[in-house]
Design an enzyme around this catalytic site. Structure first.
Site, PDB file in Angstrom:
ATOM      1  N   TYR A   1      -0.968  10.154  -0.355  1.00 50.50           N
ATOM      2  CA  TYR A   1      -0.725   9.833   1.063  1.00 50.50           C
ATOM      3  C   TYR A   1       0.777   9.685   1.360  1.00 50.50           C
ATOM      4  CZ  TYR A   1      -0.761   6.780   5.229  1.00 50.50           C
ATOM      5  OH  TYR A   1      -0.528   6.219   6.453  1.00 50.50           O
TER       6      TYR A   1
ATOM      7  N   ASN B   1      -6.629  11.031  -6.957  1.00 54.20           N
ATOM      8  CA  ASN B   1      -6.873  10.478  -5.620  1.00 54.20           C
ATOM      9  C   ASN B   1      -6.262  11.366  -4.534  1.00 54.20           C
ATOM     10  OD1 ASN B   1      -8.074   8.438  -4.060  1.00 54.20           O
ATOM     11  ND2 ASN B   1      -6.090   7.433  -3.740  1.00 54.20           N
TER      12      ASN B   1
ATOM     13  N   ASP C   1      -1.301  14.718 -15.898  1.00 56.47           N
ATOM     14  CA  ASP C   1      -1.435  13.263 -15.920  1.00 56.47           C
ATOM     15  C   ASP C   1      -0.192  12.668 -16.588  1.00 56.47           C
ATOM     16  OD1 ASP C   1      -2.199  10.597 -16.584  1.00 56.47           O
ATOM     17  OD2 ASP C   1      -4.303  11.218 -16.449  1.00 56.47           O
TER      18      ASP C   1
ATOM     19  N   SER D   1       5.518  -2.892  -3.915  1.00 54.24           N
ATOM     20  CA  SER D   1       4.635  -3.317  -2.835  1.00 54.24           C
ATOM     21  C   SER D   1       4.943  -4.741  -2.413  1.00 54.24           C
ATOM     22  CB  SER D   1       3.196  -3.235  -3.353  1.00 54.24           C
ATOM     23  OG  SER D   1       2.341  -3.926  -2.485  1.00 54.24           O
TER      24      SER D   1
ATOM     25  N   THR E   1       2.823  -6.795  -2.075  1.00 56.88           N
ATOM     26  CA  THR E   1       1.886  -7.675  -2.795  1.00 56.88           C
ATOM     27  C   THR E   1       2.577  -8.382  -3.966  1.00 56.88           C
ATOM     28  OG1 THR E   1       1.118  -5.890  -4.182  1.00 56.88           O
ATOM     29  CG2 THR E   1      -0.214  -6.377  -2.275  1.00 56.88           C
TER      30      THR E   1
ATOM     31  N   TYR F   1      -3.526  -5.403  -9.704  1.00 54.34           N
ATOM     32  CA  TYR F   1      -2.734  -4.298  -9.126  1.00 54.34           C
ATOM     33  C   TYR F   1      -1.314  -4.763  -8.799  1.00 54.34           C
ATOM     34  CZ  TYR F   1      -0.718  -1.492  -5.397  1.00 54.34           C
ATOM     35  OH  TYR F   1       0.164  -0.775  -4.618  1.00 54.34           O
TER      36      TYR F   1
ATOM     37  N   LYS G   1       2.731  -3.873 -10.373  1.00 57.16           N
ATOM     38  CA  LYS G   1       3.971  -3.570  -9.636  1.00 57.16           C
ATOM     39  C   LYS G   1       5.088  -4.522 -10.070  1.00 57.16           C
ATOM     40  CE  LYS G   1       2.454  -0.182  -7.160  1.00 57.16           C
ATOM     41  NZ  LYS G   1       2.906   1.178  -7.469  1.00 57.16           N
TER      42      LYS G   1
ATOM     43  N   ASN H   1       2.610  -2.415   5.107  1.00 54.41           N
ATOM     44  CA  ASN H   1       1.323  -1.720   5.294  1.00 54.41           C
ATOM     45  C   ASN H   1       1.514  -0.331   5.911  1.00 54.41           C
ATOM     46  OD1 ASN H   1       0.658  -4.598   4.948  1.00 54.41           O
ATOM     47  ND2 ASN H   1      -1.433  -3.926   5.356  1.00 54.41           N
TER      48      ASN H   1
ATOM     49  N   LEU I   1      -7.516  -1.259   6.675  1.00 58.65           N
ATOM     50  CA  LEU I   1      -7.891  -1.422   8.074  1.00 58.65           C
ATOM     51  C   LEU I   1      -7.822  -0.106   8.870  1.00 58.65           C
ATOM     52  CD1 LEU I   1      -8.655  -3.277  10.422  1.00 58.65           C
ATOM     53  CD2 LEU I   1      -6.208  -3.669  10.783  1.00 58.65           C
TER      54      LEU I   1
ATOM     55  N   ARG J   1     -11.952 -12.143   3.800  1.00 58.38           N
ATOM     56  CA  ARG J   1     -12.070 -11.359   2.561  1.00 58.38           C
ATOM     57  C   ARG J   1     -11.367 -12.145   1.461  1.00 58.38           C
ATOM     58  NH1 ARG J   1      -9.648  -5.284   2.677  1.00 58.38           N
ATOM     59  NH2 ARG J   1      -7.713  -6.436   2.914  1.00 58.38           N
TER      60      ARG J   1
HETATM   61  P1  NAD Z   1      -2.284   7.765  -3.245  1.00 61.03           P
HETATM   62  O1  NAD Z   1      -3.418   7.382  -4.144  1.00 61.03           O
HETATM   63  O2  NAD Z   1      -2.592   8.533  -2.020  1.00 61.03           O
HETATM   64  O3  NAD Z   1      -1.179   8.558  -4.086  1.00 61.03           O
HETATM   65  C1  NAD Z   1      -0.971   8.368  -5.456  1.00 61.03           C
HETATM   66  C2  NAD Z   1      -1.004   9.736  -6.122  1.00 61.03           C
HETATM   67  O4  NAD Z   1      -0.769   9.586  -7.525  1.00 61.03           O
HETATM   68  C3  NAD Z   1      -2.355  10.431  -5.945  1.00 61.03           C
HETATM   69  O5  NAD Z   1      -2.140  11.753  -5.471  1.00 61.03           O
HETATM   70  C4  NAD Z   1      -2.933  10.444  -7.362  1.00 61.03           C
HETATM   71  O6  NAD Z   1      -3.739  11.580  -7.592  1.00 61.03           O
HETATM   72  C5  NAD Z   1      -1.681  10.413  -8.221  1.00 61.03           C
HETATM   73  N1  NAD Z   1      -1.862   9.814  -9.549  1.00 61.03           N
HETATM   74  C6  NAD Z   1      -2.461   8.630  -9.843  1.00 61.03           C
HETATM   75  N2  NAD Z   1      -2.417   8.415 -11.175  1.00 61.03           N
HETATM   76  C7  NAD Z   1      -1.758   9.471 -11.727  1.00 61.03           C
HETATM   77  C8  NAD Z   1      -1.389   9.817 -13.058  1.00 61.03           C
HETATM   78  N3  NAD Z   1      -1.706   9.046 -14.102  1.00 61.03           N
HETATM   79  N4  NAD Z   1      -0.736  10.986 -13.259  1.00 61.03           N
HETATM   80  C9  NAD Z   1      -0.420  11.788 -12.216  1.00 61.03           C
HETATM   81  N5  NAD Z   1      -0.734  11.496 -10.947  1.00 61.03           N
HETATM   82  C10 NAD Z   1      -1.399  10.348 -10.695  1.00 61.03           C
HETATM   83  O7  NAD Z   1      -1.519   6.414  -2.881  1.00 61.03           O
HETATM   84  P2  NAD Z   1      -0.373   6.164  -1.803  1.00 61.03           P
HETATM   85  O8  NAD Z   1      -0.943   5.298  -0.741  1.00 61.03           O
HETATM   86  O9  NAD Z   1       0.312   7.422  -1.445  1.00 61.03           O
HETATM   87  O10 NAD Z   1       0.584   5.236  -2.659  1.00 61.03           O
HETATM   88  C11 NAD Z   1       1.680   5.756  -3.388  1.00 61.03           C
HETATM   89  C12 NAD Z   1       2.339   4.639  -4.180  1.00 61.03           C
HETATM   90  O11 NAD Z   1       2.723   3.601  -3.281  1.00 61.03           O
HETATM   91  C13 NAD Z   1       1.410   3.977  -5.201  1.00 61.03           C
HETATM   92  O12 NAD Z   1       2.163   3.668  -6.348  1.00 61.03           O
HETATM   93  C14 NAD Z   1       0.959   2.714  -4.495  1.00 61.03           C
HETATM   94  O13 NAD Z   1       0.632   1.694  -5.415  1.00 61.03           O
HETATM   95  C15 NAD Z   1       2.202   2.360  -3.704  1.00 61.03           C
HETATM   96  N6  NAD Z   1       1.900   1.532  -2.514  1.00 61.03           N
HETATM   97  C16 NAD Z   1       1.005   1.977  -1.587  1.00 61.03           C
HETATM   98  C17 NAD Z   1       0.697   1.180  -0.484  1.00 61.03           C
HETATM   99  C18 NAD Z   1      -0.325   1.627   0.538  1.00 61.03           C
HETATM  100  O14 NAD Z   1      -0.790   0.792   1.316  1.00 61.03           O
HETATM  101  N7  NAD Z   1      -0.706   2.900   0.608  1.00 61.03           N
HETATM  102  C19 NAD Z   1       1.338  -0.047  -0.321  1.00 61.03           C
HETATM  103  C20 NAD Z   1       2.270  -0.457  -1.270  1.00 61.03           C
HETATM  104  C21 NAD Z   1       2.545   0.347  -2.368  1.00 61.03           C
HETATM  105  N1  UDP Z   2      -9.109  -5.920   7.439  1.00 62.82           N
HETATM  106  C1  UDP Z   2     -10.249  -6.133   8.199  1.00 62.82           C
HETATM  107  N2  UDP Z   2     -11.305  -5.281   8.045  1.00 62.82           N
HETATM  108  C2  UDP Z   2     -11.278  -4.212   7.193  1.00 62.82           C
HETATM  109  C3  UDP Z   2     -10.095  -3.992   6.430  1.00 62.82           C
HETATM  110  C4  UDP Z   2      -9.036  -4.875   6.580  1.00 62.82           C
HETATM  111  O1  UDP Z   2     -10.327  -7.091   8.975  1.00 62.82           O
HETATM  112  O2  UDP Z   2     -12.273  -3.473   7.090  1.00 62.82           O
HETATM  113  C5  UDP Z   2      -7.960  -6.829   7.608  1.00 62.82           C
HETATM  114  C6  UDP Z   2      -7.529  -7.544   6.347  1.00 62.82           C
HETATM  115  O3  UDP Z   2      -8.267  -8.758   6.191  1.00 62.82           O
HETATM  116  C7  UDP Z   2      -6.039  -7.771   6.604  1.00 62.82           C
HETATM  117  C8  UDP Z   2      -5.642  -6.543   7.434  1.00 62.82           C
HETATM  118  O4  UDP Z   2      -6.858  -6.043   7.998  1.00 62.82           O
HETATM  119  O5  UDP Z   2      -5.854  -8.921   7.406  1.00 62.82           O
HETATM  120  C9  UDP Z   2      -4.984  -5.432   6.589  1.00 62.82           C
HETATM  121  O6  UDP Z   2      -5.827  -5.157   5.500  1.00 62.82           O
HETATM  122  P1  UDP Z   2      -5.566  -3.896   4.541  1.00 62.82           P
HETATM  123  O7  UDP Z   2      -6.664  -3.887   3.528  1.00 62.82           O
HETATM  124  O8  UDP Z   2      -5.388  -2.674   5.364  1.00 62.82           O
HETATM  125  O9  UDP Z   2      -4.158  -4.217   3.875  1.00 62.82           O
HETATM  126  P2  UDP Z   2      -3.679  -5.446   2.960  1.00 62.82           P
HETATM  127  O10 UDP Z   2      -2.598  -6.122   3.730  1.00 62.82           O
HETATM  128  O11 UDP Z   2      -4.836  -6.327   2.706  1.00 62.82           O
HETATM  129  O12 UDP Z   2      -3.171  -4.776   1.735  1.00 62.82           O
END
Ligand code: NAD
Ligand code: UDP
Length: 337
Positions: free
Chosen positions: A13, A37, A60, A126, A128, A150, A154, A180, A201, A292
């Site tokens: 993504y 993914n 991988d 993240s 988180t 998770y 990080k 987010n 969400l 949740r």
């Molecule tokens: P995503 O799952 O869409 O993208 C991750 C990609 O990595 C996928 O295409 C998957 O196929 C690939 N992948 C996973 N394991 C692999 C491996 N061992 N070897 C090769 N490829 C592998 O996730 P995203 O939302 O695009 O997130 C990207 C990064 O950002 C991740 O590290 C995630 O933890 C971090 N992140 C995402 C969010 C979010 O809300 N989307 C928030 C904070 C941090």
């Molecule tokens: N949330 C919700 N319903 C859902 C998914 C998420 O009410 O089906 C709420 C969740 O409790 C949080 C916000 O939406 O307050 C963002 O949640 P998300 O899972 O998207 O991201 P997070 O901040 O938890 O990583």
């Protein structure tokens, strides 16, 4: 010759949106992704948007010999490392899987970056990693205490990278802590395509809007927030993608630097629903249910440091995030499938 960037997880993504912005900024891109993914179709879509086609290695990161072949075939100027697993709930069920996937793959990558002298890394961290005890908005000095495996992967990777820099001051490392990410490229050609029922969400809302899902569950109405529902800092994925380009451009001096990637604004779940309805003229049916487990009431960023040092600021507002999320979902009701 354009700078050549290795993007791990570039089919995912955030990765796919970043690849588009890297092309817009004139970089050459190589992707490594095992597609656990993601979907190969994203590469055609990137091509449709940018008229460029990245070389893709479907490998991988855990298989170091395969990864080494990629390093031996290209001289990279930098690496953006997105690849990893990200489902919080799954990480509590299978912690070892998460520690292995996220941490070992990063060690393999950094080992090869060392060996091939590519000491320029932007890493996907993240929000988180922050402790829920921090006052909001939180800046990069906030206390670190993730509340699930998770998040701990990080934090541990951040620590590993800090040690790496301490041991070898040639490294240039940027840790980006995302809040987010939501929305999609304005073309509607690429976006978030979660497998199964979405946890987050915004994809849940867009799937209710298409009719794929019936009703959104709002987790909690008794938080100490504007309307009792949880508050988050939603950031348009294109703004986030541009943040990566800025991070690369500014990552010219040795060091390890950390930046929040957020807008600095918090929106409650109910406010997001209203914004979505306004931006798309569609009604979202929802019901309020219990909190949740593991959720915090409020999380939003102080993005000042990124503004000052990277000259980056999120530009798009919540209506644009909703509009683009909907454009993607309505054009692709089943994502890339
Ligand atoms: P995503 O799952 O869409 O993208 C991750 C990609 O990595 C996928 O295409 C998957 O196929 C690939 N992948 C996973 N394991 C692999 C491996 N061992 N070897 C090769 N490829 C592998 O996730 P995203 O939302 O695009 O997130 C990207 C990064 O950002 C991740 O590290 C995630 O933890 C971090 N992140 C995402 C969010 C979010 O809300 N989307 C928030 C904070 C941090
Ligand atoms: N949330 C919700 N319903 C859902 C998914 C998420 O009410 O089906 C709420 C969740 O409790 C949080 C916000 O939406 O307050 C963002 O949640 P998300 O899972 O998207 O991201 P997070 O901040 O938890 O990583």
């Amino acid at each position: 010759m354009a700078n050549k960037i290795l993007v791990t997880g570039g089919a995912g993504y955030i990765g796919s949106h970043t690849v588009v912005e890297l092309y817009n900024a004139g970089y050459e891109v190589i992707i490594v992704d095992n597609f656990v993914n993601s979907n190969l179709e994203v590469i055609n879509r990137i091509n449709e948007i940018t008229h460029q086609k990245p070389i893709v290695y479907p490998i991988d990161l855990l298989i170091k010999d395969d990864l080494e072949k990629v390093f031996s075939q290209h001289k990279f100027d930098g690496v953006i490392h997105f690849a990893g697993l990200k489902a919080v709930g799954e990480s509590t069920q299978y912690p070892l899987k998460y520690y292995k996937e996220n941490i070992l793959s990063t060690i393999n990558l950094c080992d090869l970056m060392n060996k091939y002298d590519v000491k320029n890394l932007v890493f996907s961290s993240s929000a988180t990693v922050y402790s829920p005890e921090n006052e909001m908005p939180v800046n990069e000095e906030g206390k670190l205490r993730p509340s699930n495996p998770y998040g701990r992967t990080k934090l541990f990777i951040e620590e590993i990278l800090r040690d790496l820099y301490q041991a070898d001051n040639d490294w240039r490392i940027v840790l980006l802590r995302y809040f987010n990410p939501v929305g999609a490229h304005e073309s509607g050609l690429i976006g978030e395509s979660p497998k199964g029922i979405p946890n987050n969400l915004m994809p849940f809302i867009t799937n209710v809007a298409t009719g794929n899902l019936k009703v959104l569950k709002v987790f909690g109405s008794d938080y100490d927030t504007v309307d009792g529902s949880g508050v988050r800092d939603y950031i348009h994925v294109t703004d986030l993608a541009k943040g990566h380009v800025k991070a690369l451009q500014k990552n010219v001096n040795p060091g390890i630097r950390t930046y929040n990637m957020g807008t600095g604004n918090g929106y409650s779940v109910l406010e997001v629903i209203k914004a979505f309805e306004k931006a798309t003229n569609r009604k979202i049916s929802y019901e309020i249910v219990d909190r949740r487990p593991g959720d915090v009431a409020v999380s939003f960023a102080d993005p000042t440091k990124a503004m000052e040092e990277l000259h980056w600021k999120a530009e798009k507002n919540i209506l644009e995030m909703c509009r683009d999320a909907w454009k993607w979902q309505s054009k692709n009701p089943n994502g890339y499938n």
